[in-house]
Design an enzyme around this catalytic site. Structure first.
Site, PDB file in Angstrom:
ATOM      1  N   ASP A 156       0.825  -1.222   0.000  1.00 24.81           N
ATOM      2  CA  ASP A 156       0.000   0.000   0.000  1.00 24.81           C
ATOM      3  C   ASP A 156       0.853   1.263   0.000  1.00 24.81           C
ATOM      4  OD1 ASP A 156      -2.276  -1.763   0.454  1.00 24.81           O
ATOM      5  OD2 ASP A 156      -1.563  -1.877   2.515  1.00 24.81           O
ATOM      6  N   HIS A 214      -4.633  -1.381  -5.682  1.00 31.62           N
ATOM      7  CA  HIS A 214      -3.939  -0.128  -5.969  1.00 31.62           C
ATOM      8  C   HIS A 214      -4.975   0.926  -6.301  1.00 31.62           C
ATOM      9  CE1 HIS A 214      -0.449  -2.605  -6.522  1.00 31.62           C
ATOM     10  NE2 HIS A 214      -1.018  -3.222  -7.518  1.00 31.62           N
ATOM     11  N   ASN A 255       1.778  -6.315  -3.713  1.00 31.19           N
ATOM     12  CA  ASN A 255       2.235  -6.581  -2.347  1.00 31.19           C
ATOM     13  C   ASN A 255       3.602  -5.900  -2.149  1.00 31.19           C
ATOM     14  OD1 ASN A 255       1.079  -9.555  -3.526  1.00 31.19           O
ATOM     15  ND2 ASN A 255      -0.151  -8.487  -2.021  1.00 31.19           N
ATOM     16  N   THR A 269      -8.630  -3.497  -0.773  1.00 32.74           N
ATOM     17  CA  THR A 269      -9.302  -4.787  -0.984  1.00 32.74           C
ATOM     18  C   THR A 269     -10.104  -5.221   0.240  1.00 32.74           C
ATOM     19  OG1 THR A 269      -7.476  -5.409  -2.425  1.00 32.74           O
ATOM     20  CG2 THR A 269      -8.913  -7.190  -1.722  1.00 32.74           C
ATOM     21  N   THR A 270      -9.558  -4.982   1.430  1.00 36.98           N
ATOM     22  CA  THR A 270     -10.181  -5.541   2.632  1.00 36.98           C
ATOM     23  C   THR A 270     -11.016  -4.534   3.419  1.00 36.98           C
ATOM     24  OG1 THR A 270      -8.234  -4.922   3.893  1.00 36.98           O
ATOM     25  CG2 THR A 270      -8.264  -7.159   2.994  1.00 36.98           C
ATOM     26  N   LYS A 309       3.497  10.138  -0.022  1.00 39.28           N
ATOM     27  CA  LYS A 309       2.716  10.604   1.131  1.00 39.28           C
ATOM     28  C   LYS A 309       3.508  11.475   2.111  1.00 39.28           C
ATOM     29  CE  LYS A 309      -1.193   7.853   1.519  1.00 39.28           C
ATOM     30  NZ  LYS A 309      -2.034   6.852   2.125  1.00 39.28           N
TER      31      LYS A 309
HETATM   32  P1  GDP Z   1      -0.464   0.497  -3.739  1.00 42.97           P
HETATM   33  O1  GDP Z   1      -1.157  -0.795  -3.505  1.00 42.97           O
HETATM   34  O2  GDP Z   1       0.985   0.425  -3.372  1.00 42.97           O
HETATM   35  O3  GDP Z   1      -0.669   1.032  -5.125  1.00 42.97           O
HETATM   36  O4  GDP Z   1      -1.070   1.563  -2.742  1.00 42.97           O
HETATM   37  P2  GDP Z   1      -2.611   1.903  -2.488  1.00 42.97           P
HETATM   38  O5  GDP Z   1      -3.257   2.338  -3.725  1.00 42.97           O
HETATM   39  O6  GDP Z   1      -3.259   0.833  -1.720  1.00 42.97           O
HETATM   40  O7  GDP Z   1      -2.473   3.070  -1.428  1.00 42.97           O
HETATM   41  C1  GDP Z   1      -1.950   4.244  -1.730  1.00 42.97           C
HETATM   42  C2  GDP Z   1      -2.979   5.296  -1.403  1.00 42.97           C
HETATM   43  O8  GDP Z   1      -2.306   6.474  -1.175  1.00 42.97           O
HETATM   44  C3  GDP Z   1      -3.934   5.576  -2.546  1.00 42.97           C
HETATM   45  O9  GDP Z   1      -5.175   5.989  -2.048  1.00 42.97           O
HETATM   46  C4  GDP Z   1      -3.255   6.709  -3.280  1.00 42.97           C
HETATM   47  O10 GDP Z   1      -4.144   7.529  -4.018  1.00 42.97           O
HETATM   48  C5  GDP Z   1      -2.658   7.461  -2.136  1.00 42.97           C
HETATM   49  N1  GDP Z   1      -1.419   8.158  -2.432  1.00 42.97           N
HETATM   50  C6  GDP Z   1      -0.390   7.741  -3.210  1.00 42.97           C
HETATM   51  N2  GDP Z   1       0.608   8.650  -3.175  1.00 42.97           N
HETATM   52  C7  GDP Z   1       0.199   9.648  -2.341  1.00 42.97           C
HETATM   53  C8  GDP Z   1       0.804  10.850  -1.855  1.00 42.97           C
HETATM   54  O11 GDP Z   1       1.941  11.189  -2.188  1.00 42.97           O
HETATM   55  N3  GDP Z   1       0.067  11.595  -0.978  1.00 42.97           N
HETATM   56  C9  GDP Z   1      -1.196  11.249  -0.570  1.00 42.97           C
HETATM   57  N4  GDP Z   1      -1.835  12.024   0.282  1.00 42.97           N
HETATM   58  N5  GDP Z   1      -1.785  10.126  -1.006  1.00 42.97           N
HETATM   59  C10 GDP Z   1      -1.096   9.333  -1.865  1.00 42.97           C
END
Ligand code: GDP
Length: 430
Positions: free
Chosen positions: A36, A64, A229, A305-306, A336
């Site tokens: 994530d 994602h 993952n 997912t969960t 982030k």
């Molecule tokens: P992944 O499985 O690694 O692709 O990650 P996820 O999609 O589960 O979680 C990442 C979450 O963080 C998503 O809701 C993205 O839109 C959000 N996100 C990604 N990069 C950033 C960021 O730089 N800042 C913020 N605030 N949110 C982000």
């Protein structure tokens, strides 16, 4: 002693061809923590210039999120590159049949996940171990277990003689009924559905090894592999047993897609500016306090997912260095950063200690990992909104300092810094 070749052999046409035709290299995006990390966003960025985007491991247990023009797309199984209509999306390894009408190319030897998920949903629900380790209960673990025990059903089996396939499905059901005598499965109706799926996906199925070989050795093009993952969830190198069932480190790219290691090019690791983890298991930098709650709420740390809340804590550089040792990252995407904007003080885990002594490696044993004390470096917070920053110089000096510290400690350049959800909220450093 003769080695069976002479010094002049290197001039042979085949050797010369091999030298000139090592082929395109694939770029890889991998999670560097417990998942994530925002891999979807990095993949989306790179996919805009890629001709092929591939998934190589895992199944619809991954999630994602990609945000484009304020529209949010959640992916579980499909490569995030599917948003780019110009690129071909390819699913290798153990992926499910849930692709239906979408234009993707499936590898010929991938597992039929939904066979397990469809036939045995009750087993997934009652599986206490799965509950214990906090899996997504999509049937990914059992499918990999079937693969290892040689009872797995693959897409190539589904594409071949359906009566043979039906016999194998029935045998699998009998096998599970011998373990769970109360298990009832309407095999005929499930087979009917699978036959229907088979015809729908048939035009999309390719032999994976040949597909990847052609992609690598055809015209020069960018090929991207999207890891699902993350390093610490890797079945071999992760925090076992609280891991996923596949190799989510770089080796999984070769075994999942059938490509040679020499064709792996850039390997990008994705890490949040802090750490999160879903489910149970050791988490040395976890913050069970107001900081953890703030990271959880501000970061919207809930699984795609969960729907489970993610545990949150400070960035852990022991983990990132360990992930780098295995994956050999070319560069890192630190996502982030904006979530840390409001903190007075920010900590970073730099070493582990047991009984006051530094542990020189990342402990493989979970009980040992549970016991480590974390040594932190403390930074004063920048207390500035970074979400509008688009270049390095827009970031407050204290945030720059934090990023440079992380970069120097891991020993890998940070190429991107994420300051918001959307595509444009990504600072490219070089
Ligand atoms: P992944 O499985 O690694 O692709 O990650 P996820 O999609 O589960 O979680 C990442 C979450 O963080 C998503 O809701 C993205 O839109 C959000 N996100 C990604 N990069 C950033 C960021 O730089 N800042 C913020 N605030 N949110 C982000």
């Amino acid at each position: 002693m003769s080695l069976g070749w002479s010094a002049n052999d290197h001039k042979s046409a085949a050797v010369k061809r091999a030298r000139n035709d090592s082929g395109n290299k694939v770029s890889v995006v991998l999670g560097a923590q417990w998942g994530d990390e925002g891999k979807g966003k990095v993949v989306d960025l790179l996919a805009t210039e890629s001709a092929v985007v591939c998934r190589c491991q895992g199944g619809n247990n991954a999630g994602h999120t990609v945000v484009v023009d304020e529209k949010e797309y959640d992916f579980h199984l499909l490569p995030s590159g599917i948003i780019n209509t110009k690129c071909t999306s390819f699913i290798g390894e153990k992926q499910s049949l849930a692709v239906q009408c979408i234009t993707v190319t499936l590898e010929d030897s991938i597992g039929v996940l939904t066979v397990y998920g469809r036939l045995f949903p009750k087993i997934l629900k009652i599986n206490k171990f799965s509950e214990f380790i906090g899996t997504t209960k999509k049937g990914i673990g059992p499918t990999y277990a079937c693969k290892a025990s040689r009872t797995g059903l693959r897409i190539c089996d589904l594409m071949a003689d359906f009566s043979e396939f039906s016999t194998r499905v029935k045998n699998l059901v009998l096998q599970y009924q011998s373990m769970y005598p109360a298990l009832k499965v309407d095999v005929e109706s499930e087979l009917k559905k699978l036959k229907d799926y088979a015809e729908r996906i048939r035009p999309l199925v390719r032999d994976g090894v040949y597909f990847m070989y052609d992609a690598i050795h055809g015209l020069p093009k960018k090929i991207l592999v999207e890891g699902a993952n993350a390093a610490l969830l890797d079945i071999d190198f992760g925090t076992y047993p609280f891991v996923t069932s596949s190799n989510c480190t770089v080796g999984g790219v070769c075994t999942g897609l059938g490509i040679p290691p020499a064709n792996i090019g850039d390997v990008y690791g994705v890490s949040k500016a802090y750490t999160t983890r879903v489910g149970i298991g050791a988490f040395p930098t976890e913050q069970l306090n107001a900081v953890g709650e703030l990271l959880q709420t501000r970061g919207h740390e809930v699984g795609v997912t969960t729907g489970r809340k993610r545990r949150c804590g400070w960035l852990d550089l022991v983990i990132l260095k360990y992930a780098h040792m295995i994956n050999g990252f070319t560069a890192i995407a630190l996502t982030k950063l904006d979530i840390l904007d409001v903190l007075d003080e920010i900590k970073v885990g730099v070493a582990y200690k047991i009984n006051g002594k530094r542990v020189p490696y990342f402990p493989a044993n979970m009980e040992v990992l549970q016991k480590v004390e974390v040594e932190y470096e403390t930074f004063s917070g920048w207390k500035t909104d970074t979400s509008a920053a688009r270049k390095w110089s827009d970031l407050p000096p204290k945030a720059q300092n934090y990023i440079r510290f992380v970069e120097n400690r891991i020993g890998v350049p940070i190429k991107w810094v994420g300051v918001g959800k959307s595509r444009e909220c990504m600072i490219q450093m070089f």
